[in-house]
Design an enzyme around this catalytic site. Structure first.
Site, PDB file in Angstrom:
ATOM      1  CG  HIS A  66      -1.829  -1.160   1.023  1.00  0.00           C
ATOM      2  ND1 HIS A  66      -3.164  -0.821   0.508  1.00  0.00           N
ATOM      3  CD2 HIS A  66      -1.828  -2.164   1.471  1.00  0.00           C
ATOM      4  CE1 HIS A  66      -3.582  -2.674   0.749  1.00  0.00           C
ATOM      5  NE2 HIS A  66      -3.275  -2.917   1.183  1.00  0.00           N
ATOM      6  CG  ASN A 144     -10.113  -5.584  -0.184  1.00  0.00           C
ATOM      7  OD1 ASN A 144     -11.492  -5.300  -0.084  1.00  0.00           O
ATOM      8  ND2 ASN A 144      -9.280  -6.874   0.524  1.00  0.00           N
TER       9      ASN A 144
END
Ligand code: HEM
Length: 527
Positions: A66, A144
């Site tokens: 990320h 997510n």
């Protein structure tokens, strides 16, 4: 007066003066100090050395996953109910209680695999992490956009990420490595059907859903617990891109989604999401064909209807990308009273991993940084010192007492607000075993059938495109899995690769999997 060649202020220039971090004015920011105009430099060149050495330390390690992302701020507004019922029946978390109650939030959207400057049009899950600055301290919901995950046990996380990241020798992301791992990981099929469909490339961050993915708990004022799953639904709708769309966007800019968010907020087009919660009783639900703590599964909406509990609006962007996007730190352990963990085997690993990496990536005192502070709650700890201590967390009356217990003016423990939790009692032997009811294919197949025709075509095309770059043994095993997911998917991908059911019918199930009766029936038909 000596002649200096700096670009000193023009008469009447009232801009503020540049200083160094010691507060000394900088008289010349253009020329270092030398012996003569061309001469050697001297080591007491404090301003030069400070400037360069700080620059040398401008980068911190990027997030191991990320790394690319963008932060935005706004608020969460509670509805005070879960469907038609008062929410206090299910959770005592204060932020949810009253209709209209607002809590400040910081959100970070991200891609997963690429580095900090990589493309935001990649086929990749998107991170959707929300920090609620509540009066009881911070709550992070770190999720997510796809609702499920590749694996269900944290011990496999470094492997799945290594397979998805670039090759350690050539530094190239390779389908051969990705599908080598996935072909041996049957629990990944549900995630793969999502990721290789158009949903795998969201159009931008404003038009995507968010999911908590892991199972959490709610605790009510009596201490009774429920299992819950969280879902964010964008008021803007959901939009995705095909590979071709993505290639066009990427040809122009790598950071289109960040740009889109900055521009939308600047023009007052504030994106909004509704938060919905699914709930079930807190036990292992033997009646279900999946385990409620398995993050490769969704909970069927007809049995566990998602009910809205509030909405979130984003209306402000960071003033400094580094301080607010690079240093913001989320974690699944960051919960407030009324919210709790479940025994989901991913959550335990995640909860260790986030603060562990942040102590390394940002520093031991990362929680003292403004973006990470529990800014709407009092922070009083006996934690002291360490690199870059910024201030002393509020202590008790007596500054000498940095320990507890003490009767000389230190801090005391809080009292539980109401009851301790009343979750189920758990007993068992220590073991290393897969959960029962792995059921790796059923929901992946249901998802495939729910896709629209064009989405299914796109999925099949994407799988063929990737798998045609893999070894034959990997292709065969993936076709075998797809035939178990849904016959049509296996036949179509197989056809694209020149592999028929007869070519894979002799493959044995993997040692790492359990088949259901339905899977066995499908397998028998292959022969
Ligand atoms: C970021 C570990 C599973 C969502 C991260 C980071 C680590 C990590 C080390 C970097 C954090 C930082 O540097 O601040 C893990 C482990 C997992 C796991 C060990 C499994 C055991 C998941 C799952 C999801 C997820 C299942 C989605 C539900 C995220 C998000 C971020 C992140 C959104 C970015 C947070 C941010 O924007 O700063 N993860 N992760 N992770 N992870 Fe996970």
């Amino acid at each position: 007066m000596t002649d200096v060649s700096g670009t000193g202020p023009a008469p009447g220039d009232d801009r503020k003066v540049l200083t160094n971090r010691q507060g000394h004015p900088v008289y010349d920011n253009q020329n270092q100090r030398t012996v003569g105009a061309r001469g050697p430099a001297t080591l007491e060149n404090y301003q030069l050395l400070e400037k360069i050495s700080h620059f040398d330390r401008e980068r911190i390690p990027e997030r191991v996953v990320h790394a690319r992302g963008v932060t935005a701020y706004g608020h969460f507004e509670a509805y005070g109910t879960w469907g038609d019922e008062p929410i206090s029946r299910y959770t005592r978390a204060k932020l949810f209680q009253e209709r209209g109650k607002r809590t400040d939030v910081a959100v970070r959207f991200s891609t997963v695999i690429g580095g900090r400057d990589s493309s935001e049009a990649a086929r990749d899950p998107r991170g959707f992490a929300v920090k609620f600055y509540t009066e009881d301290g911070n709550w992070d919901l770190v999720g997510n956009n796809l609702g499920v995950f590749f694996i269900r046990d944290a011990i496999k996380f470094p492997d799945v990420i290594h397979a998805l990241k670039p090759d350690p020798v050539t530094f190239e992301q390779q389908p051969g490595r990705i599908f080598d791992f996935m072909s041996q990981t049957p629990e990944a099929m549900h995630m793969l059907v999502n990721l290789f469909s158009p949903r795998g490339i969201p159009a931008d961050y404003r038009h995507m859903q968010g999911f908590g993915v892991n199972t959490y708990k709610w605790v009510n004022p009596d201490g009774d617990t429920k299992l819950v799953k969280y879902h964010w639904m964008p008021k803007q709708g959901v939009r995705s891109m095909t590979e071709e769309d993505a290639a066009n966007v990427q040809a122009d800019t790598l950071g289109h989604a960040t740009k889109d968010l900055y521009e939308a907020v600047a023009r007052g087009d504030h994106p909004e999401w509704e938060l919905l919660v699914q709930m079930m009783d807190d036990h292992d639900h033997p009646e279900l064909d999946f385990d409620p703590l398995d993050d490769t599964k969704t909970w069927p909406e007809q049995d566990f209807p998602p009910k809205p509990v509030g909405r979130m609006v984003l209306d402000r962007m960071p003033r400094d990308f580094f301080a607010e996007n690079e240093q913001i730190s989320f974690g699944t352990g960051v919960l407030v009273d009324g919210l709790d963990f479940s025994d989901d085997k991913m959550l335990i690993g995640r909860t260790f991993s986030y603060s562990d990496t942040q102590r390394y990536r940002v520093g031991a005192n990362y929680l003292q940084l403004p973006v990470n502070q529990a800014k709407n709650a009092d922070v009083r700890t006996n934690q002291r010192d360490g690199q870059m201590t910024y201030h002393v967390d509020g202590g008790g009356e007596n500054p000498h007492v940095n320990y507890e217990p003490s009767i000389t003016g230190g801090l005391r423990e809080a009292r539980y607000p109401t009851h301790d939790e009343q979750g189920p009692e758990i007993t068992g032997r220590l073991t290393r075993k897969r959960i029962p009811r792995t059921n790796d294919y059923l929901q992946a197949g249901q998802r495939y059938l729910l896709l629209e025709d064009w989405e299914r075509d796109d999925l099949v095309k994407n799988f063929i495109g990737q798998l045609s770059q893999c070894d034959r043994a990997i292709q065969e095993r993936m076709v075998w899995h797809f035939l178990l997911v849904e016959n049509d998917l296996g036949l179509r991908v197989g056809e694209g690769l020149g592999i028929g059911p007869e070519d894979v019918s002799g493959l044995e199930p993997l040692a790492s999997q359990d088949l259901t009766d339905d899977d066995r029936e499908r397998l028998a038909k292959l022969g």
